[in-house]
Design a protein around this motif. Structure first.
Motif, PDB file in Angstrom:
ATOM      1  N   THR A   7     -37.108 -68.957  80.384  1.00  0.00           N
ATOM      2  CA  THR A   7     -37.743 -69.495  81.591  1.00  0.00           C
ATOM      3  C   THR A   7     -38.828 -70.525  81.289  1.00  0.00           C
ATOM      4  N   GLY A   8     -39.247 -70.604  80.022  1.00  0.00           N
ATOM      5  CA  GLY A   8     -40.266 -71.579  79.663  1.00  0.00           C
ATOM      6  C   GLY A   8     -40.154 -71.970  78.204  1.00  0.00           C
ATOM      7  N   LEU A   9     -40.385 -73.258  77.919  1.00  0.00           N
ATOM      8  CA  LEU A   9     -40.314 -73.779  76.560  1.00  0.00           C
ATOM      9  C   LEU A   9     -41.530 -74.661  76.272  1.00  0.00           C
ATOM     10  N   GLY A  58     -49.184 -71.916  67.134  1.00  0.00           N
ATOM     11  CA  GLY A  58     -48.334 -71.037  67.936  1.00  0.00           C
ATOM     12  C   GLY A  58     -48.913 -70.793  69.312  1.00  0.00           C
ATOM     13  N   ALA A  59     -50.231 -70.604  69.388  1.00  0.00           N
ATOM     14  CA  ALA A  59     -50.893 -70.375  70.673  1.00  0.00           C
ATOM     15  C   ALA A  59     -50.811 -71.615  71.560  1.00  0.00           C
ATOM     16  N   LYS A  60     -50.950 -72.802  70.969  1.00  0.00           N
ATOM     17  CA  LYS A  60     -50.863 -74.048  71.741  1.00  0.00           C
ATOM     18  C   LYS A  60     -49.466 -74.232  72.332  1.00  0.00           C
ATOM     19  N   ALA A  61     -48.441 -73.955  71.529  1.00  0.00           N
ATOM     20  CA  ALA A  61     -47.071 -74.042  72.034  1.00  0.00           C
ATOM     21  C   ALA A  61     -46.827 -72.991  73.110  1.00  0.00           C
ATOM     22  N   ALA A  62     -47.384 -71.796  72.901  1.00  0.00           N
ATOM     23  CA  ALA A  62     -47.196 -70.696  73.855  1.00  0.00           C
ATOM     24  C   ALA A  62     -47.795 -71.014  75.217  1.00  0.00           C
ATOM     25  N   LYS A  63     -48.962 -71.631  75.236  1.00  0.00           N
ATOM     26  CA  LYS A  63     -49.602 -71.991  76.511  1.00  0.00           C
ATOM     27  C   LYS A  63     -48.682 -72.867  77.353  1.00  0.00           C
ATOM     28  N   GLY A  70     -43.883 -70.654  84.842  1.00  0.00           N
ATOM     29  CA  GLY A  70     -44.500 -70.295  86.114  1.00  0.00           C
ATOM     30  C   GLY A  70     -45.223 -68.965  86.049  1.00  0.00           C
ATOM     31  N   LEU A  71     -45.681 -68.607  84.841  1.00  0.00           N
ATOM     32  CA  LEU A  71     -46.350 -67.330  84.639  1.00  0.00           C
ATOM     33  C   LEU A  71     -47.778 -67.551  84.146  1.00  0.00           C
ATOM     34  N   THR A  72     -48.519 -66.467  84.045  1.00  0.00           N
ATOM     35  CA  THR A  72     -49.825 -66.500  83.400  1.00  0.00           C
ATOM     36  C   THR A  72     -49.761 -65.621  82.162  1.00  0.00           C
ATOM     37  N   LYS A  73     -50.769 -65.701  81.326  1.00  0.00           N
ATOM     38  CA  LYS A  73     -50.810 -64.883  80.117  1.00  0.00           C
ATOM     39  C   LYS A  73     -50.738 -63.391  80.433  1.00  0.00           C
TER      40      LYS A  73
END
Length: 335
Positions: A7-9, A58-63, A70-73
């Motif tokens: 759902t997100g990349l 990894g965190a930057k790509a994950a954000k 369309g989600l939050t952490k």
């Protein structure tokens, strides 16, 4: 049983571009020599002056991936982090991402399967979702190779190949039939482990032993690769994994809309493309720009292909990878 759907990349690569010509300051090589053998023109290496590490990238790509989903952490139920180059020997990068993104105390799993790490991580996430255990899983592939490469003529056979970067995908529960991950297929052959290996530091060759030896000819703490041997096995195992995935779903090679191979060597990807008789618009390669980013390569390439509109609703997408271990595998997706 549920199905799992991307759902997100997202992806992130360092700003610092290192061209083939740049490498000549450290080793005897040339742009022509590197391109002829690997297809690589440039790669990204972390600038030590920046904050970037394996986990930070990894965190930057994950954000990006989470936002695009369309989600939050707080909607993420689990983290799977694939890398061979964690910031620390332990703990792994998954928990660091959980902290960097200020996420709830969800589980974090690290996958150490090198070049096939993202394929393995996607397979694990798919099973967690299909069994109903989790709804949204963050899957990351991230690598910092540049910090551990031998920047000399002796090490050029490996050093010219690898780059830094990260990619992430959000895998979510879906009840849409025939869509999402159709199947995944994983394999290993450990008898070839020493053909692509980093021997030290490790528990069998710990840091004091290396330091005390003070041997300038000791290369055990740099990656070693038997290039020809790896190449010959890669083209065989890539093909087997792709065929296995197609057969498991009653599909033919003509059904493939997009093949995303691990970006190990452009020659390998071209060999596979020719073998499966796939048109240029049905295979996506970006090794020319980024080099081999190991666990990050498939997800970076997948994200770029999707961003460029090369992957559309209903397309059959095949991910495939081969690398150290030896380990290899494929994931078949109906977009």
């Amino acid at each position: 049983m549920y199905s799992s759907k991307i759902t997100g990349l997202g992806y992130y690569v360092p700003d610092n571009v290192v061209t083939n010509d740049d490498l000549t300051q450290w080793m005897e090589t040339s742009d022509e020599w590197i391109q002829e053998r690997t297809g690589i023109k440039e790669r990204r290496w972390i600038d030590p002056k920046t904050e970037d590490t394996t986990s930070v990238m990894g965190a930057k790509a994950a954000k990006i991936a989470i936002e695009r989903a369309g989600l939050t952490k707080d909607d993420i139920d689990f983290i799977i982090f694939a890398t061979l180059s964690p910031d620390l020997y332990f703990p792994g990068g998954g928990v660091q991402v959980q902290d960097l993104l200020d996420m709830p105390t969800i589980g974090a799993l690290d996958v150490r399967n090198q070049c096939s790490g993202f394929i393995y991580a996607m397979s694990v996430a798919d099973q967690f979702i299909k069994t109903g255990m989790y709804k949204n899983i963050l899957v990351i592939g991230s690598e910092n190779h540049s910090g551990g490469l031998e920047r000399s003529t002796r090490g050029r056979g490996v050093t010219v190949i690898f780059g830094d970067g990260a990619g992430a995908a959000v895998l979510s529960r879906s009840e849409e039939e025939g869509k999402g991950i159709l199947s995944s297929h994983l394999h290993s052959e450990g008898k070839h482990a020493k053909e692509l290996v980093l021997e030290g530091p490790a528990t069998g060759r710990w840091v004091p032993e290396i330091i005390d030896a003070n041997d300038p000819d000791d290369v055990s703490y740099f990656p070693h690769m038997n290039g020809q041997f790896v190449f010959k096995h890669a083209v065989v195992r890539f093909s087997e994994a792709i065929v296995e995935g197609l057969q498991a779903n009653g599909l033919q090679k003509e059904d493939i809309d997009m093949l995303i191979p691990h970006q190990a060597n452009l020659r390998i990807a071209q060999f596979i493309q020719k073998k499966f008789q796939l048109a240029d618009d049905k295979v996506y390669n970006n090794i020319m720009k980024y080099g081999n980013t190991t666990a990050a390569s498939v997800i970076i390439a997948l994200t770029e292909a999707w961003e460029k509109g090369k992957i559309n609703d209903g397309d059959l997408v095949v991910l495939a990878a081969f690398g150290s271990g030896f380990t290899w595998g494929s994931v078949v997706i109906r977009w």
